[in-house]
Design a protein around this motif. Structure first.
Motif, PDB file in Angstrom:
ATOM      1  N   ARG A   3       0.815  -1.214   0.000  1.00 45.82           N
ATOM      2  CA  ARG A   3       0.000   0.000   0.000  1.00 45.82           C
ATOM      3  C   ARG A   3       0.850   1.265   0.000  1.00 45.82           C
ATOM      4  O   ARG A   3       0.308   2.362  -0.119  1.00 45.82           O
ATOM      5  CB  ARG A   3      -0.908   0.015   1.234  1.00 45.82           C
ATOM      6  CG  ARG A   3      -2.021  -1.015   1.208  1.00 45.82           C
ATOM      7  CD  ARG A   3      -2.984  -0.758   2.344  1.00 45.82           C
ATOM      8  NE  ARG A   3      -3.508   0.601   2.286  1.00 45.82           N
ATOM      9  CZ  ARG A   3      -4.247   1.148   3.246  1.00 45.82           C
ATOM     10  NH1 ARG A   3      -4.537   0.450   4.322  1.00 45.82           N
ATOM     11  NH2 ARG A   3      -4.700   2.383   3.130  1.00 45.82           N
ATOM     12  N   ASP A   7      -0.522   4.953  -1.422  1.00 47.12           N
ATOM     13  CA  ASP A   7      -0.746   5.969  -0.387  1.00 47.12           C
ATOM     14  C   ASP A   7       0.139   7.179  -0.629  1.00 47.12           C
ATOM     15  O   ASP A   7      -0.302   8.324  -0.486  1.00 47.12           O
ATOM     16  CB  ASP A   7      -0.458   5.386   0.998  1.00 47.12           C
ATOM     17  CG  ASP A   7      -1.529   4.395   1.439  1.00 47.12           C
ATOM     18  OD1 ASP A   7      -2.598   4.362   0.806  1.00 47.12           O
ATOM     19  OD2 ASP A   7      -1.279   3.661   2.423  1.00 47.12           O
ATOM     20  N   ASN A  11      -1.469  10.812  -1.317  1.00 44.46           N
ATOM     21  CA  ASN A  11      -1.215  11.876  -0.344  1.00 44.46           C
ATOM     22  C   ASN A  11      -0.583  13.097  -0.997  1.00 44.46           C
ATOM     23  O   ASN A  11      -0.954  14.238  -0.707  1.00 44.46           O
ATOM     24  CB  ASN A  11      -0.316  11.356   0.776  1.00 44.46           C
ATOM     25  CG  ASN A  11      -1.008  10.329   1.657  1.00 44.46           C
ATOM     26  OD1 ASN A  11      -2.233  10.191   1.607  1.00 44.46           O
ATOM     27  ND2 ASN A  11      -0.242   9.613   2.455  1.00 44.46           N
TER      28      ASN A  11
END
Length: 214
Positions: A3, A7, A11
């Motif tokens: 992940r 991520d 972000n």
């Protein structure tokens, strides 16, 4: 791990939608790059000046040994661990870069007003990254007050959001401090005051963020 990249991408994509963050990030990167270009020439000036020797009772009790490889391993493995742990947090990355910039400004000022000669038993620290990209393959030994290596490591300790990593970076800071003292790369005072300037740099940046949030 699976992940981490999604991520990271999400972000940064979300953060860069904020025009204020984009502007701040751009300015931060420009300042860091300008600092890198300036400081290589500045170190040449520092190296050319006469300085003073410091009577250091601690160094006198420690036989100088070349521990460059161990310092290099601790320093750059720590930076790698830090980057992997925070790259998914864009605002923390920019905050860290800003604190590092302020820290370098402090170093420029203190080195200017406190010209020092290295310990006569000093063994040059062989740092391939710094030598190639900052020192431009020139021998620099008078960038002493205060220690850039120790202050950088301590900055990682301050900004790390996880307590386990904080413990690791604190231990790594102490390890780097001991290694460069054994090698007589810095005087004891250079190492002792480094965390003080690091805290001041981080505090200045955090205060600026606090004012923005009001």
């Amino acid at each position: 791990m699976s992940r981490w990249f999604p991520d990271f991408r999400r972000n940064w994509s979300d953060a860069l939608r904020d025009s204020s963050f984009r502007a701040q990030s751009f300015l931060t990167v420009v300042l860091i790059l300008t600092m890198v270009l300036f400081i290589s020439r500045y170190f040449e000036f520092i190296q050319s000046r006469p300085g003073v020797y410091i009577h250091d009772p601690l160094l006198q009790r420690i036989p100088a040994q070349d521990l460059s490889v161990y310092t290099f391993i601790v320093l750059y493995s720590s930076i790698g661990i830090f980057l992997f742990s925070v790259l998914g947090n864009p605002r923390l990355v920019i905050c860290t870069l800003q604190a590092y910039f302020v820290l370098m400004v402090f170093r420029i000022i203190t080195m200017y007003f406190l010209p020092l000669e290295p310990s006569q038993e000093m063994i040059p620290l062989n740092d391939p990254f710094v030598e190639n990209f900052i020192y431009k393959n020139k021998m620099i030994s008078k960038d002493l007050f205060f220690s850039g290596h120790v202050s950088t490591m301590f900055l990682l300790f301050l900004v790390s959001p996880k307590w386990r990593l904080k413990l690791y970076f604190l231990a790594a800071t102490i390890a780097v401090a001991v290694l460069i003292l054994v090698q007589h790369v810095h005087y004891t005072i250079d190492v002792i005051v480094a965390p003080i300037f690091t805290v001041a740099s981080y505090y200045i940046v955090r205060q600026a963020y606090s004012k923005e949030d009001r």
